[in-house]
Design a protein around this motif. Structure first.
Motif, PDB file in Angstrom:
ATOM      1  N   LEU A  87      27.154 -35.555 -27.752  1.00 58.16           N
ATOM      2  CA  LEU A  87      27.133 -37.007 -27.766  1.00 58.16           C
ATOM      3  C   LEU A  87      28.516 -37.596 -27.594  1.00 58.16           C
ATOM      4  O   LEU A  87      28.675 -38.723 -27.157  1.00 58.16           O
ATOM      5  CB  LEU A  87      26.531 -37.503 -29.094  1.00 58.16           C
ATOM      6  CG  LEU A  87      25.095 -37.063 -29.355  1.00 58.16           C
ATOM      7  CD1 LEU A  87      24.625 -37.590 -30.688  1.00 58.16           C
ATOM      8  CD2 LEU A  87      24.190 -37.533 -28.242  1.00 58.16           C
ATOM      9  N   LEU A 147      18.417 -34.828 -36.296  1.00 57.60           N
ATOM     10  CA  LEU A 147      18.253 -36.228 -35.908  1.00 57.60           C
ATOM     11  C   LEU A 147      17.461 -36.965 -36.997  1.00 57.60           C
ATOM     12  O   LEU A 147      16.761 -36.358 -37.796  1.00 57.60           O
ATOM     13  CB  LEU A 147      17.532 -36.321 -34.565  1.00 57.60           C
ATOM     14  CG  LEU A 147      18.257 -35.690 -33.369  1.00 57.60           C
ATOM     15  CD1 LEU A 147      17.495 -35.959 -32.082  1.00 57.60           C
ATOM     16  CD2 LEU A 147      19.677 -36.221 -33.252  1.00 57.60           C
ATOM     17  N   GLN A 198      16.312 -40.444 -26.007  1.00 58.82           N
ATOM     18  CA  GLN A 198      17.311 -41.516 -26.032  1.00 58.82           C
ATOM     19  C   GLN A 198      18.669 -40.994 -26.500  1.00 58.82           C
ATOM     20  O   GLN A 198      19.712 -41.344 -25.943  1.00 58.82           O
ATOM     21  CB  GLN A 198      16.847 -42.647 -26.963  1.00 58.82           C
ATOM     22  CG  GLN A 198      15.478 -43.215 -26.657  1.00 58.82           C
ATOM     23  CD  GLN A 198      15.435 -44.016 -25.366  1.00 58.82           C
ATOM     24  OE1 GLN A 198      16.471 -44.391 -24.820  1.00 58.82           O
ATOM     25  NE2 GLN A 198      14.233 -44.286 -24.865  1.00 58.82           N
ATOM     26  N   THR A 199      18.660 -40.142 -27.508  1.00 59.36           N
ATOM     27  CA  THR A 199      19.907 -39.641 -28.081  1.00 59.36           C
ATOM     28  C   THR A 199      20.682 -38.781 -27.101  1.00 59.36           C
ATOM     29  O   THR A 199      21.911 -38.852 -27.019  1.00 59.36           O
ATOM     30  CB  THR A 199      19.614 -38.819 -29.357  1.00 59.36           C
ATOM     31  OG1 THR A 199      18.950 -39.648 -30.304  1.00 59.36           O
ATOM     32  CG2 THR A 199      20.908 -38.311 -29.980  1.00 59.36           C
ATOM     33  N   GLN A 222      13.398 -46.170 -30.538  1.00 60.39           N
ATOM     34  CA  GLN A 222      14.774 -46.325 -30.053  1.00 60.39           C
ATOM     35  C   GLN A 222      14.811 -46.473 -28.534  1.00 60.39           C
ATOM     36  O   GLN A 222      14.027 -45.870 -27.802  1.00 60.39           O
ATOM     37  CB  GLN A 222      15.601 -45.076 -30.463  1.00 60.39           C
ATOM     38  CG  GLN A 222      17.059 -45.152 -30.061  1.00 60.39           C
ATOM     39  CD  GLN A 222      17.834 -43.971 -30.581  1.00 60.39           C
ATOM     40  OE1 GLN A 222      17.612 -43.507 -31.702  1.00 60.39           O
ATOM     41  NE2 GLN A 222      18.759 -43.455 -29.792  1.00 60.39           N
TER      42      GLN A 222
END
Length: 457
Positions: free
Chosen positions: A30, A396, A426-427, A456
């Motif tokens: 990320l 998560l 999405q992450t 999300q």
């Protein structure tokens, strides 16, 4: 690469489902990828590759890759990487090894191939040959360590021995008795005659032992999840009682065990090649873009995680992904030509966490507007439950689908799975392959949110 790569079989399965621990690794993905030890193999057996200077500029400005391994010492490529700071490893072709046992020849090789480019090009390592032991060529095997010694002496003569290491990469074909990892040893006839002097040289020169572990060459239909570090039953080493949840850990610990038996457990291990193809022959399972992205993303994420392996805990490994480009001039099966992570126009086949944020955000696939990941109609409940276990096992935030959470009702596997699948999608950056989930997920433009339960986006 060498096809003679033994898969590591074990005698006992655990009863509880385990998986490769990606908690913490996800953070690296990320935040833009590993920052210290991720490299890539830059092969050139293709007729459609961009000029080397474009490749160097792209790696420098658009990726977090800071290490490159070349399969020769091409002067044009070495010049292209000048003043980039990217650490470059060059390779002596196998057929040159016997000649380099002569010190004069070794000094000339250093003078011709290295000194014209150093230090403007950050050459950090010379690999002598590639998987020499697996060639079974007695001349090459007999002259391997003497050639390494001569090259090191040549580096000493020009005061480069503290800046440039000498090593040689190996396939896992160097091992025998690797079932389970703790019982692994080097092949008979090579352990004391080749590997003991080789490891002694590496220790004396503070150089690493380079191996090319390829779970791709060791998997079967039954062990695909194990090779890809997906949720799987886990495998126990009956001697150490240690649990293995992925094939790479087992392969690395087998190498470690073999080194330890000769008294060289202190020598650093470097992963010289590792990857997964995006295309293969029709009879191959698990060979597609989505699976290649999944495997390579996991590798990149774990590089600097510090989780190590069961026998080498809290340890990171300098790692080189294979490969930068597909190489259409290679022989062999289809997969051999399709390990690349970049197209020839320098756009990614998929992002594995190496693109800098501004490049990732400019990727049209990554900005498709408001999209969500949901379960396909007819997806089996057991498969959807695996999706929940996988996503929530990564660390998560699955609290909304726990009892009392805003998305707990309706209390069905399908509803909970869709929330978890979308959370992962999405992450991880909204890439299409992150909504595959073994063909149980699909992307939709319709917002699945309801009531106080917000998905999300």
């Amino acid at each position: 690469m060498n096809y003679v790569l033994p898969f590591l079989y074990f005698s006992s399965f655990t009863s509880s489902v385990s998986m490769f621990n990606l908690v913490g690794l996800l953070i690296i993905c990320l935040t833009g990828g590993a920052d210290a030890s991720i490299g890539v193999n830059y092969g050139t057996l293709a007729n459609n590759l961009p000029p080397p200077h474009q490749v160097a500029e792209f790696l420098l400005h658009s990726t977090v890759i800071n290490r490159v391994r070349l399969f020769d010492a091409d002067p044009q490529i070495l010049q292209a990487f000048a003043n980039t700071g990217i650490a470059v490893t060059v390779t002596v072709p196998n057929d040159q090894i016997p000649h380099l046992t002569n010190l004069t020849s070794a000094q000339k090789w250093i003078s011709d191939q290295i000194q014209p480019h150093f230090p403007s090009t950050n050459i950090i390592r010379i690999l002598v040959g590639n998987e020499v032991i697996s060639t079974a060529n007695h001349l090459l095997i007999r002259t391997l360590v003497p050639a390494m010694q001569s090259l090191h002496t040549a580096l000493v003569s020009v005061s480069l021995h503290r800046r440039i290491q000498i090593s040689t990469p190996h396939s896992l074909g160097i091992l025998s008795g690797s079932t389970p990892p703790s019982s692994a040893k080097f092949r008979r006839g090579y352990n004391t005659q080749v590997f003991k002097p080789l490891l002694s040289f590496l220790r004396a020169t503070s150089s690493p032992f380079v191996v090319n572990p390829y779970p791709f060459f060791g998997y079967s239909t039954e062990t695909l999840d194990f090779a890809l570090a997906r949720p799987n039953p886990g495998l126990i080493d009956r001697h150490t009682k240690l649990l293995y949840t992925n094939m790479l850990d087992a392969q690395l610990d087998s190498v470690y065990s073999a080194m330890d038996k000769l008294g060289f457990s202190d020598v650093e291990i470097v992963i010289g090649e590792i990857g997964w193809p995006s295309e293969g022959d029709k009879d191959q399972i698990g060979v597609d873009v989505s699976t290649a992205a999944e495997f390579n993303k996991n590798v990149v994420a774990r590089v600097d995680s510090g989780t190590g392996t069961p026998l080498m805990p809290n340890r990171s490994f300098e790692t080189y992904i294979f490969a930068l480009f597909n190489e259409n001039l290679k022989s062999g099966p289809t997969s051999e030509r399709n390990f690349g992570i970049l197209r020839s126009d320098l756009t990614p086949f998929y992002d594995i966490g190496i693109l800098r944020p501004k490049v990732r955000s400019s990727n049209p696939e990554n900005n498709p507007g408001s999209l969500w990941c949901v379960a396909k109609s007819g997806a089996e409940t057991v498969a959807l439950q695996r999706n929940i276990d996988y996503v929530c096992g990564l660390g998560l935030d699955c609290r909304p689908i726990i009892e009392g959470g805003l998305c707990y009702l309706p209390n069905t596997v399908k509803a909970h799975s869709e929330y978890a699948m979308n959370l992962f999608y999405q992450t991880m950056g909204k890439y299409k392959f992150d909504c595959d989930f073994e063909n149980t997920g699909e992307i939709t433009t319709m917002d699945p949110s309801y009531g106080n339960c917000e998905y999300q986006v």
